[in-house]
Write an enzyme that holds these catalytic residues in place. Structure first.
Site, PDB file in Angstrom:
ATOM      1  N   PHE A 113      42.606  42.499  28.991  1.00  0.00           N
ATOM      2  CA  PHE A 113      42.464  43.927  29.283  1.00  0.00           C
ATOM      3  C   PHE A 113      43.809  44.651  29.243  1.00  0.00           C
ATOM      4  O   PHE A 113      43.864  45.874  29.193  1.00  0.00           O
ATOM      5  CB  PHE A 113      41.796  44.115  30.645  1.00  0.00           C
ATOM      6  CG  PHE A 113      40.554  43.276  30.801  1.00  0.00           C
ATOM      7  CD1 PHE A 113      39.630  43.186  29.765  1.00  0.00           C
ATOM      8  CD2 PHE A 113      40.326  42.543  31.954  1.00  0.00           C
ATOM      9  CE1 PHE A 113      38.500  42.393  29.888  1.00  0.00           C
ATOM     10  CE2 PHE A 113      39.187  41.749  32.078  1.00  0.00           C
ATOM     11  CZ  PHE A 113      38.274  41.674  31.044  1.00  0.00           C
TER      12      PHE A 113
ATOM     13  N   GLU B 256      41.806  50.440  32.806  1.00  0.00           N
ATOM     14  CA  GLU B 256      43.066  49.878  32.307  1.00  0.00           C
ATOM     15  C   GLU B 256      43.821  50.858  31.408  1.00  0.00           C
ATOM     16  O   GLU B 256      45.052  50.917  31.436  1.00  0.00           O
ATOM     17  CB  GLU B 256      42.801  48.575  31.548  1.00  0.00           C
ATOM     18  CG  GLU B 256      42.253  47.443  32.409  1.00  0.00           C
ATOM     19  CD  GLU B 256      40.751  47.538  32.664  1.00  0.00           C
ATOM     20  OE1 GLU B 256      40.089  48.419  32.093  1.00  0.00           O
ATOM     21  OE2 GLU B 256      40.239  46.704  33.446  1.00  0.00           O
TER      22      GLU B 256
END
Lengths: 275, 317
Positions: free
Chosen positions: B86, B61
């Site tokens: 995330f 991410e």
């Protein structure tokens, strides 16, 4: 000075930029001298000899800001008046590069591990748009401790971004120790080759060789992103700073500044000191 | 009081997917990135029609945010997508440095926000994201209330130049806003006018607020209900206009009571118009595993809780 002049004898510009860096940090009474001096020859090769107007350059190791400012000043993007404001209240040139001011500084850097993801995104955008440009990123060897560097690396490999040219300023020292003693060898040729970068190792202070190596890599349109592991010396050009951890942070006193500038003039301009 | 009805329930993330599908056809600069959660983000229609404009980042991410920042050079409009947890806390420094401070035109689109992703539990639920994102200078923060509004917001943010955090969720909830609505960033939506209490709700809590309004009406209390879909920039004018009339406030959000919509409203009240305010929010706690309905009940985020809060607020006037 033409590109040909620089290529044939880069000592003049390497010396001039070093004097600018020393002057900036001395006036500011600030540090990050050693890490600016280790990468300045790499920046000469990229910014003065290799980067076209449409290419991008991200100084991921933003703590070497003064080296970038010195280069952009010589290239005409940062004025002398602006350069004089380095570190001062209200400056556009803080200790770590701030965005939104100069075309040559498109992103905030200095928080480590952000440069390769950004440069990879730029490289990908160019590929998608069918542009024949290069995305350069200059990282410190310490930055290869950061997980994001490796995330971006795998992405670049998976997406065959052979227009991404990552240069690691491998001076062997990071914040508080020798890199091989802090987290081991994260900037080795073997590792970068093994994961799928086309990796070369060069002398990071030999401007002509660096430039020729980039010329060569550019012809390899083989889907492999490029890694240049540049062996450098922290504090290069000033004997008492070379390979010394403390010159990551220390400012110079008056005597040290005078010695540093004399040495640079002697080494790069062949000027004899009176000492 | 205007009655709101619905004929179907849908998840807001599907509204996002539908918005992306339309954007794919309308705007060649839009690119979608995802950290290996394509199905969860409902990106399949976009990917099918625009495979060259979809970027699979893998489970990385932080790199996705950096890539997105880099992609803006040259004019691409990256939509970076993953779960809200995330998309924010995990990658805060990437967003802070490379997107917000660097002022790049990145759209961070976050699904599965709040408690209502349900059984996956507290590791995947996030109740702090609105706070983290609204604290970033220059970041626009949007939390639409249903499928149609999420679709409209998704399309609208592509035309807005600047970093945006768009938050939506997983559970199916009533679709009660117009399918052809025009989404105006920063403009509160008057759901129902009233005189006794102002209920400012965001995201999934807007439908709960509408139900609360009906329950209050049955008891003779006339609640004004306003959908604050844009947490930042906050529509202070709409808030103050309502409070001038009603004299008390309930804020309702699927978020920690610290740092979310309620606190943004409280700042406005403290500065311009003191009025009693009651929070309907999670009381500084992590979530846990459960069905969405169970969790909303346990953590005090239902229409019934809004009704109780409204009565408390009115009593403090």
């Amino acid at each position: 000075m033409t590109a040909e002049d620089i290529f044939n004898d880069p000592r003049q510009i390497s010396g001039e930029l070093r004097l600018k860096v020393l002057g900036l940090y001395h006036k500011a009474n600030a540090g990050h001298i050693g890490c600016s001096l280790s990468c300045i020859d790499l920046m000469v090769a990229v910014l003065f000899l290799q980067k076209s107007a449409d290419d991008t350059f991200i100084l991921s190791k933003g703590h070497a800001a003064a080296a970038l400012y010195a280069c952009l000043n010589t290239l005409g993007e940062i004025t002398d008046e602006e350069l004089d404001t380095f570190y001062l209240d209200g400056t556009t040139l803080p200790a770590h590069p701030a965005p939104r001011q100069y075309k040559g500084i498109p992103f905030a850097t200095g928080s480590l591990g952000h440069g390769l993801p950004i440069a990879t995104g730029i490289a990908h955008a160019a590929k998608v748009s069918g542009e024949d440009t290069y995305s350069f990123a200059l990282l410190s060897d310490g930055e290869t401790n950061e997980g994001t560097t490796w995330e971006a690396a795998h992405y670049a490999i998976q997406n065959q971004l052979d227009n991404l040219i990552m240069i690691i300023d491998k001076n062997g020292l990071q914040g508080f120790g020798f890199t091989d003693q802090v987290l081991g060898e994260t900037a080795s040729v073997e590792k970068w080759n093994a994961i799928g970068f086309e990796t070369i190792e060069i002398d990071g202070h030999d401007v002509a060789s660096i430039s020729m190596a980039i010329d060569e890599l550019k012809t390899h349109k083989n889907g492999l992103p490029k890694a240049i592991i540049a062996n450098t010396v922290k504090g290069k050009g000033v004997s008492y700073m070379e390979n010394k951890l403390e010159w990551h942070y220390l400012p110079m006193n008056k005597d040290q500044y005078e010695q540093a500038t004399l040495e640079v003039k002697e080494r790069y301009f062949n000027e004899l000191t009176n000492a | 009081m205007k009655k709101y009805t619905f004929t179907e329930k849908k998840d807001t993330r599907s509204g996002f997917g539908a918005g992306m599908h339309e954007l794919g056809q309308q705007n060649p600069n839009v690119v979608a990135l995802c950290a290996d959660l394509v199905g969860s983000l409902k990106l399949e229609p976009f990917i099918k029609e625009n495979p060259d404009r979809f970027i699979q980042c893998g489970i990385s991410e932080a790199n996705m945010i950096g890539l997105s920042a880099g992609l803006t050079i040259g004019g691409k409009i990256p939509f970076a997508t993953t779960f809200a947890n995330f998309a924010t806390g995990r990658v805060y420094d990437q967003i802070r440095q490379s997107v917000a401070y660097s002022n790049k035109n990145v759209k961070i689109c976050a699904s599965h926000a709040g408690l209502t992703l349900g059984e996956d539990g507290a590791t995947h639920q996030i109740l702090e994201d609105l706070g983290m994102m609204k604290m970033l200078p220059g970041m626009t923060v949007i939390n639409p209330c249903d499928y149609n509004q999420t679709k409209a917001a998704t399309i609208a943010i592509a035309d807005y130049e600047g970093p945006v955090y768009l938050r939506f969720g997983r559970p199916v909830i009533p679709v009660f806003t117009d399918a052809d609505q025009k989404f105006e960033i920063g403009k509160a939506w008057m759901v129902n006018e009233g005189t006794d209490v102002s209920i400012f709700a965001t995201g999934h809590m807007v439908w709960e607020a509408i139900q609360a309004g009906e329950m209050l009406e049955a008891e003779g209390i006339n609640a004004e209900i306003i959908n604050i879909h844009t947490i930042k920039p906050l529509d202070e004018e709409a808030i103050l206009k309502s409070v001038e009339k009603t004299g008390c406030v309930v804020s309702a959000e699927e978020h920690n009571r610290i740092g979310g919509l309620g606190d943004s409203i409280a700042q406005v009240l403290v500065k311009h118009k003191l009025a009693p305010q009651e929070y309907v929010a999670v009381d500084d706690s992590f979530g846990e595993s459960g069905t969405p309905a169970q969790l909303l009940e346990k953590y005090g985020l239902t229409a019934k809780h809004i009704v109780e809060a409204a009565k408390r607020a009115i009593a403090r006037k």
